[in-house]
Design a protein around this motif. Structure first.
Motif, PDB file in Angstrom:
ATOM      1  N   ALA A 101      22.920  53.217  39.718  1.00  0.00           N
ATOM      2  CA  ALA A 101      24.237  53.331  39.077  1.00  0.00           C
ATOM      3  C   ALA A 101      25.351  52.739  39.935  1.00  0.00           C
ATOM      4  CB  ALA A 101      24.547  54.801  38.782  1.00  0.00           C
ATOM      5  N   ALA A 102      25.172  52.727  41.245  1.00  0.00           N
ATOM      6  CA  ALA A 102      26.228  52.274  42.156  1.00  0.00           C
ATOM      7  C   ALA A 102      26.014  50.856  42.684  1.00  0.00           C
ATOM      8  CB  ALA A 102      26.337  53.239  43.334  1.00  0.00           C
ATOM      9  N   ALA A 103      24.813  50.316  42.560  1.00  0.00           N
ATOM     10  CA  ALA A 103      24.481  49.018  43.149  1.00  0.00           C
ATOM     11  C   ALA A 103      25.155  47.863  42.412  1.00  0.00           C
ATOM     12  CB  ALA A 103      22.967  48.823  43.150  1.00  0.00           C
ATOM     13  N   PHE A 104      25.548  46.847  43.173  1.00  0.00           N
ATOM     14  CA  PHE A 104      26.143  45.629  42.620  1.00  0.00           C
ATOM     15  C   PHE A 104      25.705  44.443  43.471  1.00  0.00           C
ATOM     16  CE2 PHE A 104      29.055  47.349  45.712  1.00  0.00           C
ATOM     17  CZ  PHE A 104      29.475  46.241  46.440  1.00  0.00           C
ATOM     18  N   GLU A 105      25.828  43.248  42.911  1.00  0.00           N
ATOM     19  CA  GLU A 105      25.394  42.039  43.594  1.00  0.00           C
ATOM     20  C   GLU A 105      26.565  41.357  44.301  1.00  0.00           C
ATOM     21  OE1 GLU A 105      22.203  40.889  43.949  1.00  0.00           O
ATOM     22  OE2 GLU A 105      21.697  42.783  42.954  1.00  0.00           O
ATOM     23  N   LEU A 106      26.295  40.888  45.515  1.00  0.00           N
ATOM     24  CA  LEU A 106      27.250  40.089  46.276  1.00  0.00           C
ATOM     25  C   LEU A 106      26.699  38.666  46.341  1.00  0.00           C
ATOM     26  CD1 LEU A 106      29.809  39.891  48.047  1.00  0.00           C
ATOM     27  CD2 LEU A 106      28.352  40.459  50.000  1.00  0.00           C
ATOM     28  N   SER A 107      27.438  37.720  45.769  1.00  0.00           N
ATOM     29  CA  SER A 107      26.991  36.328  45.745  1.00  0.00           C
ATOM     30  C   SER A 107      27.575  35.570  46.932  1.00  0.00           C
ATOM     31  CB  SER A 107      27.406  35.651  44.440  1.00  0.00           C
ATOM     32  OG  SER A 107      28.809  35.463  44.428  1.00  0.00           O
ATOM     33  N   VAL A 108      27.132  34.347  47.104  1.00  0.00           N
ATOM     34  CA  VAL A 108      27.594  33.503  48.206  1.00  0.00           C
ATOM     35  C   VAL A 108      29.105  33.246  48.119  1.00  0.00           C
ATOM     36  CG1 VAL A 108      27.117  31.291  47.092  1.00  0.00           C
ATOM     37  CG2 VAL A 108      26.987  31.483  49.589  1.00  0.00           C
ATOM     38  N   ASP A 109      29.659  33.297  46.915  1.00  0.00           N
ATOM     39  CA  ASP A 109      31.100  33.097  46.729  1.00  0.00           C
ATOM     40  C   ASP A 109      31.913  34.332  47.080  1.00  0.00           C
ATOM     41  OD1 ASP A 109      30.657  30.509  45.798  1.00  0.00           O
ATOM     42  OD2 ASP A 109      30.406  31.210  43.741  1.00  0.00           O
ATOM     43  N   GLY A 110      31.241  35.446  47.393  1.00  0.00           N
ATOM     44  CA  GLY A 110      31.940  36.687  47.694  1.00  0.00           C
ATOM     45  C   GLY A 110      32.242  37.453  46.431  1.00  0.00           C
ATOM     46  N   SER A 111      32.901  38.588  46.605  1.00  0.00           N
ATOM     47  CA  SER A 111      33.154  39.456  45.471  1.00  0.00           C
ATOM     48  C   SER A 111      34.360  40.342  45.757  1.00  0.00           C
ATOM     49  CB  SER A 111      31.928  40.342  45.205  1.00  0.00           C
ATOM     50  OG  SER A 111      32.165  41.244  44.166  1.00  0.00           O
ATOM     51  N   VAL A 112      35.089  40.630  44.693  1.00  0.00           N
ATOM     52  CA  VAL A 112      36.136  41.647  44.735  1.00  0.00           C
ATOM     53  C   VAL A 112      35.633  42.781  43.861  1.00  0.00           C
ATOM     54  CG1 VAL A 112      38.523  42.246  44.196  1.00  0.00           C
ATOM     55  CG2 VAL A 112      37.977  39.958  45.075  1.00  0.00           C
ATOM     56  N   HIS A 113      35.487  43.952  44.461  1.00  0.00           N
ATOM     57  CA  HIS A 113      34.941  45.109  43.755  1.00  0.00           C
ATOM     58  C   HIS A 113      36.025  46.181  43.691  1.00  0.00           C
ATOM     59  CE1 HIS A 113      31.378  47.128  42.192  1.00  0.00           C
ATOM     60  NE2 HIS A 113      31.819  48.219  42.778  1.00  0.00           N
ATOM     61  N   THR A 114      36.326  46.649  42.495  1.00  0.00           N
ATOM     62  CA  THR A 114      37.378  47.647  42.291  1.00  0.00           C
ATOM     63  C   THR A 114      36.752  49.031  42.162  1.00  0.00           C
ATOM     64  OG1 THR A 114      38.720  45.994  41.147  1.00  0.00           O
ATOM     65  CG2 THR A 114      39.324  48.291  40.836  1.00  0.00           C
ATOM     66  N   ILE A 115      37.294  49.984  42.925  1.00  0.00           N
ATOM     67  CA  ILE A 115      36.843  51.369  42.900  1.00  0.00           C
ATOM     68  C   ILE A 115      38.062  52.250  42.725  1.00  0.00           C
ATOM     69  CG2 ILE A 115      35.645  53.203  44.161  1.00  0.00           C
ATOM     70  CD1 ILE A 115      34.203  51.002  45.756  1.00  0.00           C
ATOM     71  N   SER A 116      37.923  53.303  41.946  1.00  0.00           N
ATOM     72  CA  SER A 116      39.038  54.208  41.694  1.00  0.00           C
ATOM     73  C   SER A 116      38.637  55.642  42.001  1.00  0.00           C
ATOM     74  CB  SER A 116      39.475  54.094  40.233  1.00  0.00           C
ATOM     75  OG  SER A 116      40.509  54.990  39.960  1.00  0.00           O
ATOM     76  N   PHE A 117      39.573  56.404  42.516  1.00  0.00           N
ATOM     77  CA  PHE A 117      39.336  57.827  42.772  1.00  0.00           C
ATOM     78  C   PHE A 117      39.572  58.672  41.525  1.00  0.00           C
ATOM     79  CE2 PHE A 117      39.416  56.785  47.264  1.00  0.00           C
ATOM     80  CZ  PHE A 117      38.488  57.680  47.770  1.00  0.00           C
ATOM     81  N   GLU A 118      39.832  58.052  40.386  1.00  0.00           N
ATOM     82  CA  GLU A 118      40.068  58.808  39.148  1.00  0.00           C
ATOM     83  C   GLU A 118      38.804  59.434  38.645  1.00  0.00           C
ATOM     84  OE1 GLU A 118      43.705  56.986  36.897  1.00  0.00           O
ATOM     85  OE2 GLU A 118      42.083  55.528  37.022  1.00  0.00           O
TER      86      GLU A 118
END
Length: 118
Positions: A101-118
Motif C-alpha cells: 500500500a505504501a510502495a512507489f517507484e523511483l525512476s531515473v528522472d527522480g520523483s516528487v512524492h506528496t504526503i499529507s498528515f490528514e
C-alpha cells in the motif's frame, strides 16, 4: 535519482519530522530504513530531499516529533499520540500499512512524492 517529499498538513507548526526511507518489504516490516532524516518543522508544509538514490521501489514512514524529544510518543495502550504518515497516504489497521500500500517507484528522472498528515 532524487526523491523529493512534499509533506503537507503539518500541525502544529513546530518540532521535527522524523522520516525513514525503505527499499524493501523486509526492511519495511522490521523497521530497517536505508536512509533517514530529521526535518525542522517551521510551517504546515515541509520538503525533504533524498539525493543519489538508485532507481527502484521505496516506501516512507514518518512521524511528527511535536515535543522534539526524538521519540514517537504513545499513550498507555501503546497507540501513537504524535501525528504519523506514510507514502501514498497509506493507512494501516492497528499498525503501519502493508508495504504494497505504501510502495512507489523511483525512476531515473527522480520523483516528487506528496504526503499529507490528514
Amino acid at each position: 535519482a532524487t526523491l523529493t517529499l512534499e509533506i503537507g498538513s503539518v500541525a502544529p507548526t513546530d518540532g521535527f519530522l522524523m522520516v525513514g526511507l525503505y527499499n524493501s518489504e523486509a526492511g519495511w516490516n522490521d523497521g530497517t530504513a536505508i536512509a533517514g532524516t530529521r526535518a525542522v518543522v517551521d510551517g504546515n508544509q515541509v520538503t525533504v530531499v533524498f539525493a543519489d538514490l538508485p532507481t527502484g521501489t521505496y516506501g516512507v514512514k514518518m512521524y511528527h516529533d511535536v515535543d522534539a524529544d526524538g521519540e514517537m510518543d504513545t499513550n498507555l495502550m501503546g497507540i501513537p499520540s504524535e501525528p504519523f504518515a506514510f507514502s501514498n497516504n497509506a493507512r494501516g489497521r492497528f499498525g503501519p500499512p502493508e508495504w504494497t500500500a505504501a510502495a512507489f517507484e523511483l525512476s531515473v528522472d527522480g520523483s516528487v512524492h506528496t504526503i499529507s498528515f490528514e
